[in-house]
Write an enzyme that holds these catalytic residues in place. Structure first.
Site, short mmCIF file in Angstrom:
data_model
loop_
_atom_site.label_atom_id
_atom_site.label_comp_id
_atom_site.label_asym_id
_atom_site.label_seq_id
_atom_site.Cartn_x
_atom_site.Cartn_y
_atom_site.Cartn_z
N HIS A 13 0.91 -1.30 -0.01
CA HIS A 13 0.00 -0.02 0.06
C HIS A 13 0.95 1.20 0.03
CE1 HIS A 13 -3.85 2.06 1.48
NE2 HIS A 13 -2.89 3.14 1.10
N HIS A 15 1.52 5.49 -1.58
CA HIS A 15 1.27 6.65 -2.46
C HIS A 15 2.45 7.13 -3.06
CE1 HIS A 15 -2.83 6.92 -1.20
NE2 HIS A 15 -2.45 6.23 0.03
N ARG A 17 2.26 9.70 -5.43
CA ARG A 17 1.82 10.81 -6.28
C ARG A 17 2.02 10.77 -7.69
NH1 ARG A 17 -1.38 10.98 -2.10
NH2 ARG A 17 -0.69 11.81 0.16
N ASN A 41 -5.34 7.32 -6.22
CA ASN A 41 -6.06 8.33 -5.72
C ASN A 41 -5.37 9.84 -6.28
OD1 ASN A 41 -3.97 8.26 -3.79
ND2 ASN A 41 -5.16 9.21 -2.34
N LYS A 99 -9.33 -0.32 -6.01
CA LYS A 99 -9.21 0.57 -4.64
C LYS A 99 -10.59 1.07 -4.51
CE LYS A 99 -7.97 2.21 -0.78
NZ LYS A 99 -6.73 2.92 -0.46
N HIS A 136 -10.32 1.18 1.66
CA HIS A 136 -10.35 2.13 2.86
C HIS A 136 -11.46 1.99 3.65
CE1 HIS A 136 -9.00 6.03 4.38
NE2 HIS A 136 -10.12 5.99 4.91
N HIS A 174 -4.57 -0.65 5.91
CA HIS A 174 -4.28 0.32 7.20
C HIS A 174 -5.13 -0.13 8.08
CE1 HIS A 174 -7.13 2.96 5.03
NE2 HIS A 174 -6.39 3.38 4.26
N LEU A 219 -5.21 9.28 8.02
CA LEU A 219 -6.48 8.57 7.84
C LEU A 219 -6.36 7.27 7.46
CD1 LEU A 219 -8.80 11.27 6.37
CD2 LEU A 219 -9.02 10.44 8.90
N ASP A 247 1.48 2.73 3.56
CA ASP A 247 0.67 3.78 3.45
C ASP A 247 1.32 5.06 3.45
OD1 ASP A 247 -1.62 5.13 2.75
OD2 ASP A 247 -2.41 4.93 4.77
N HIS A 251 2.82 14.54 1.70
CA HIS A 251 2.05 15.60 1.41
C HIS A 251 3.41 16.68 1.68
CE1 HIS A 251 -1.96 14.59 0.92
NE2 HIS A 251 -1.77 13.79 1.93
N ALA A 263 -3.97 14.84 5.30
CA ALA A 263 -3.94 13.66 6.06
C ALA A 263 -2.71 12.68 5.35
CB ALA A 263 -5.15 12.53 6.25
O1 DOR Z 1 -3.66 9.26 5.83
C1 DOR Z 1 -4.01 9.19 4.56
N1 DOR Z 1 -3.45 9.60 3.41
N2 DOR Z 1 -4.75 8.32 4.47
C2 DOR Z 1 -5.55 7.96 3.16
O2 DOR Z 1 -6.29 7.31 3.10
C3 DOR Z 1 -5.02 8.74 2.03
C4 DOR Z 1 -3.63 9.32 2.23
C5 DOR Z 1 -3.18 10.24 1.07
O3 DOR Z 1 -3.29 9.77 -0.14
O4 DOR Z 1 -2.99 11.13 1.66
ZN ZN Z 2 -3.30 5.03 1.53
#
Ligand code: DOR
Ligand code: ZN
Length: 350
Positions: A13, A15, A17, A41, A99, A136, A174, A219, A247, A251, A263
């Site tokens: 899992h 990200h 970006r 996402n 997802k 999720h 997660h 999250l 996860d 950011h 988050a």
């Molecule tokens: O904390 C999180 N950030 N939880 C998620 O489900 C998405 C993720 C994000 O893409 O920033």
């Molecule tokens: Zn995630």
């Protein structure tokens, strides 16, 4: 034990970006993990095979070929995802899951599912083609407390979903609560869960006591100490239903430290040292390999990696921040000392 060598782990899992941010973060994962399940996402979300192929090419474009890293792609389920799209995803060979973001649950989930009933045919097609649903697991109803959203999802959404689709394979992503670990443990063998390093190491006090720590906000949100303890118990139990998914959700600092902060915990640069720290605290370093390197590919029906990764006990200081274009990323354990480090790859210092 001052050195452990594992079958090379995978991240189930992640990200990474897009654009400059991918360039800043993808290398940390590629240096350590053999493969990673890439979350879809983006804005706009990755909803079809062509978009997933193009995204995979962009990721590969910023990764050192010598790493041998393989991005495993996913599609973002919407109310309008068709069985044809699912069949195409299953046939393309590089998409490993679909997802589910409940609409409004988290970052870039606006296009997510408003009502699972609308996805019945797509879910049936996933079951037919053996493509797992990656969930999720939080309800979004405004009257449900943010700390209760995962537990509510299990009873209200996940249990009926598993009943309606008796051969659908599901990964509850997660997990953050003792309740979720019980649900997964007692659920069918086609149900598994990923666990992050930050949920193994931190509880909600680490976010809210002595000042608010925006870099610990994610999250599903961090829960109580008894939940963290239950997650650690599940991860170190040797039960193959629980496996590694960082996860890591970068950011830029400016988006985290803000009037309305995003988050996500950026853990890719410190993930394996963080998992090793958690497993060592539980006296279970010998169980790390199953969790990090074996149970994930076994669940997804993929071969285990044949190369290896070595972790060494060698205290190092995690930088306060790592570069990301005009901004910076604050990694998990920023400014702290970590006991373990990975022997190869672009370590974040140390
Ligand atoms: O904390 C999180 N950030 N939880 C998620 O489900 C998405 C993720 C994000 O893409 O920033
Ligand atoms: Zn995630």
């Amino acid at each position: 034990m001052d050195e452990i060598t594992l079958t090379r782990p995978d991240d189930w899992h992640l990200h990474v970006r897009d654009g400059a941010l991918t360039q800043a973060v993808a290398g940390y994962s590629a240096a350590v993990f053999g493969r990673a399940i890439i979350m879809p996402n983006l804005k706009p979300p990755v909803t079809d095979v062509a978009a997933a192929r193009a995204y995979r090419d962009r990721i590969r474009g910023v990764i050192d070929d010598a790493s041998g890293f393989e991005p495993l792609m996913t599609l973002y389920l919407t109310d309008d995802t068709t069985p044809v799209t699912i069949a195409e995803a299953a046939a393309c060979g590089f998409i490993q899951g679909i997802k589910l973001y409940p609409a409004g649950a988290t970052t870039n989930s606006d296009a997510g599912v408003t009502d699972l009933a609308r996805c019945h045919d797509a879910l049936a097609a996933m079951a037919e083609h053996g493509l797992p649903l990656l969930v999720h697991g939080e309800v979004t109803a405004p009257d449900v407390d943010v700390f209760d959203r995962e537990a509510a999802f299990l009873e209200e959404r996940l249990a009926p979903l598993l009943e309606r689709h008796p051969s659908l394979r599901v990964v509850l992503e997660h997990v953050t609560t003792a309740r979720a670990t019980e649900f997964v443990r007692h659920g069918p063998s086609r149900l598994a869960a990923t666990i992050t390093a930050h949920h193994l190491l931190l509880n909600r006090n680490d976010m809210l006591v002595g000042g608010i720590r925006p870099h610990h906000y994610c999250l599903p949100v961090l829960k109580r100490e008894r939940d963290r303890a239950a997650l650690l118990e599940a991860a170190t139990s040797g039960n193959p239903k629980f496996f590694l998914g960082t996860d890591s959700a970068p950011h830029p600092r400016g988006a985290k430290v803000a009037d309305c902060g995003c988050a996500g915990v950026f853990s890719a640069a410190t993930a394996m040292p963080a998992y090793a720290e958690a497993f060592e605290a539980a006296g279970a370093l010998d169980r790390l390999e199953g969790f990090a390197s074996h149970f994930g590919p076994d669940f997804y029906g993929l071969a285990r990696n044949t190369d290896s990764l070595t972790l060494r006990r060698h205290p190092w200081s995690v930088p306060n921040a790592l570069p990301a274009g005009d901004d910076v990323l604050v990694p998990l354990r920023a400014g702290e000392e970590m006991a373990w480090q990975t022997v190869v790859g672009p370590q974040a210092g140390g």
